[in-house]
Design an enzyme around this catalytic site. Structure first.
Site, PDB file in Angstrom:
ATOM      1  N   ASP A 199       1.086  -1.232   0.081  1.00  0.00           N
ATOM      2  CA  ASP A 199       0.204   0.237  -0.106  1.00  0.00           C
ATOM      3  C   ASP A 199       0.831   1.292   0.017  1.00  0.00           C
ATOM      4  O   ASP A 199       2.280   1.110   0.152  1.00  0.00           O
ATOM      5  CB  ASP A 199      -0.942  -0.224   1.361  1.00  0.00           C
ATOM      6  CG  ASP A 199      -2.392   0.524   1.061  1.00  0.00           C
ATOM      7  OD1 ASP A 199      -2.532   1.442   0.071  1.00  0.00           O
ATOM      8  OD2 ASP A 199      -3.246   0.228   2.049  1.00  0.00           O
ATOM      9  N   ASP A 227     -10.156   3.913  -3.739  1.00  0.00           N
ATOM     10  CA  ASP A 227     -10.716   2.692  -3.057  1.00  0.00           C
ATOM     11  C   ASP A 227     -12.290   2.873  -3.650  1.00  0.00           C
ATOM     12  O   ASP A 227     -12.816   3.631  -3.236  1.00  0.00           O
ATOM     13  CB  ASP A 227     -10.694   2.761  -1.435  1.00  0.00           C
ATOM     14  CG  ASP A 227      -9.218   2.423  -0.902  1.00  0.00           C
ATOM     15  OD1 ASP A 227      -8.395   2.372  -1.735  1.00  0.00           O
ATOM     16  OD2 ASP A 227      -9.249   2.285   0.224  1.00  0.00           O
TER      17      ASP A 227
HETATM   18  C1  GLA Z   1      -5.802   1.778   1.459  1.00  0.00           C
HETATM   19  C2  GLA Z   1      -6.271   0.588   0.260  1.00  0.00           C
HETATM   20  C3  GLA Z   1      -6.929  -0.544   0.573  1.00  0.00           C
HETATM   21  C4  GLA Z   1      -6.931  -1.052   2.145  1.00  0.00           C
HETATM   22  C5  GLA Z   1      -6.496  -0.130   3.079  1.00  0.00           C
HETATM   23  C6  GLA Z   1      -6.135  -0.771   4.291  1.00  0.00           C
HETATM   24  O1  GLA Z   1      -7.093   2.429   1.513  1.00  0.00           O
HETATM   25  O2  GLA Z   1      -6.287   0.994  -0.895  1.00  0.00           O
HETATM   26  O3  GLA Z   1      -7.379  -1.323  -0.347  1.00  0.00           O
HETATM   27  O4  GLA Z   1      -5.575  -1.715   1.747  1.00  0.00           O
HETATM   28  O5  GLA Z   1      -5.673   1.099   2.788  1.00  0.00           O
HETATM   29  O6  GLA Z   1      -5.840   0.232   5.489  1.00  0.00           O
END
Ligand code: GLA
Length: 369
Positions: free
Chosen positions: A134, A189
């Site tokens: 990430d 996301d």
């Molecule tokens: C980010 C990523 C998500 C998830 C969260 C976890 O937002 O894009 O897919 O992994 O972090 O905290």
């Protein structure tokens, strides 16, 4: 297309599996991961192609140990990650885990910055097959440089592992990541709502030339079955992911899944489009008001088409042969992939009734002249 491919053969078709984040966020523990792995099998999902069981953010202890290594939370993962990975492997599945390229994960756990090789070795020793990296807390860092470092670290660690690049499309990874990772997020996301789904879909146009074997555009994990959308909306979500050759990473509670959701996630003829061996991603081919036609080329010379209705009313949606690059009058055998039924041989296109916020999906094979 001139771009070097990774070509290590680890992801010849888009990866399929399950990830804890969309449904559980950081409320994860080893029991639920085990139960989920078992549910993958009982539900028929393993047989449908789902392989990777991935734990996302929230698995770590608050600090590195005295050696400087990452540790799992001792209360929620008391048996340790190696034991959990073993359990998953014994079920004929693969195991994935999460870290962050920066100083901390998005949920505030320990990040890997400055410890890439150490952490890669730790993951390899644990038996990890898939690593999601990430991008929170990375101020001043450059995506390509950091992910190239991860790619080298995984190679040095010596265990074949998929690298899932998760920098949300910030540095246009589709332009450089084919030789670095096996999948890369293309946008921010997803959430379990229709407006979020539409936002994600609108970010996928034009990316098709960049995805392919061992390097896939990733519009994010599935929300199918999480309860915020209707079954028609989830069917549209899944149809579009398959025409996009997207990784199919389920994100629902597999232990408590109803038949309608299971039937979407395991629909064999729809998944076959996602997993088509040619690996050619589809794209939007025509848009008219709130109707869209998305299509992709398949290995056997046929094409898949999704008729997508973004409106709040049921609509008749036309598929014209010109949408698919075929001459009017061409004779084409048509199969309805959700109904798993032949429609017939048609020569003037087709018109289908598409539910509100829904999709229909077809496979079309032109007859030999
Ligand atoms: C980010 C990523 C998500 C998830 C969260 C976890 O937002 O894009 O897919 O992994 O972090 O905290």
């Amino acid at each position: 297309m001139g771009l070097g491919r990774r070509q290590d053969g680890l992801a010849p078709t888009p990866p399929m599996g399950w990830n804890s984040w969309n449904r559980f966020q950081t409320r994860i523990d080893e029991r639920m991961v085990r139960e989920t792995a078992e549910a993958l099998i009982e539900s028929g999902m393993r047989d449908a192609g789902y392989r990777y069981v991935v734990i996302d953010d929230g698995w770590e202890a608050p600090e590195r140990n005295a050696d400087g290594d990452l540790e799992p939370d001792p209360e929620r993962f008391p048996s340790g990650i190696a034991a959990l990975a073993d359990h998953v492997h014994r079920l004929g599945l693969r195991f994935g885990i999460y870290t962050d390229a920066g100083t901390k994960t998005c949920a505030g756990y320990v990040g890997s910055l400055g410890h890439e090789l150490r952490d890669a070795r730790r993951f390899a020793a644990w038996g990890v097959d898939y690593l999601k990296v990430d991008w929170c807390h990375t101020e001043g860092l450059e995506g390509r440089t950091q992910y190239e470092m991860w790619s080298r670290a995984l190679q040095e660690a010596g265990r074949p592992m998929l690298l899932s690049i998760c920098e949300w499309g910030r540095s246009r990874p589709w332009e450089w990541a084919q030789t670095v990772g096996h999948l890369w997020r293309t946008c921010w996301d997803i959430q379990d709502t229709w407006p979020s789904l539409i936002g994600v879909i609108d970010h996928q146009r034009g990316l098709a030339p960049h995805g392919g074997p061992d390097g896939w555009n990733d519009p994010d994990m599935l929300e199918v079955g999480n309860g915020g959308m209707t079954i028609d909306e989830y069917r549209a979500h899944f149809s579009l992911w398959c025409v996009l050759a997207a990784p199919l990473i389920a994100g629902n509670d597999l232990r408590a899944m109803g038949d309608e959701v299971r039937e979407i996630l395991t629909a064999p003829e729809v998944i076959a489009i996602d997993q088509d061996p040619a690996g050619r991603q589809g794209d939007l081919v025509r848009a008219e008001r709130s109707m869209e036609v998305w299509a992709r080329d398949l290995a056997d010379g046929s094409k898949a088409a999704v008729l997508f209705n973004r409106s709040l009313r049921q609509e008749d949606v036309a598929l014209r042969w010109s949408d698919l690059g075929w001459a009017p009058g061409a004779r084409v055998r048509v199969r309805d992939l959700w109904a798993r039924a032949d429609v017939g041989t048609l020569s003037e296109g087709l018109t289908a009734v598409v539910p509100a916020h829904g999709a229909r999906m077809y496979r079309l094979m032109p007859e030999a002249h």
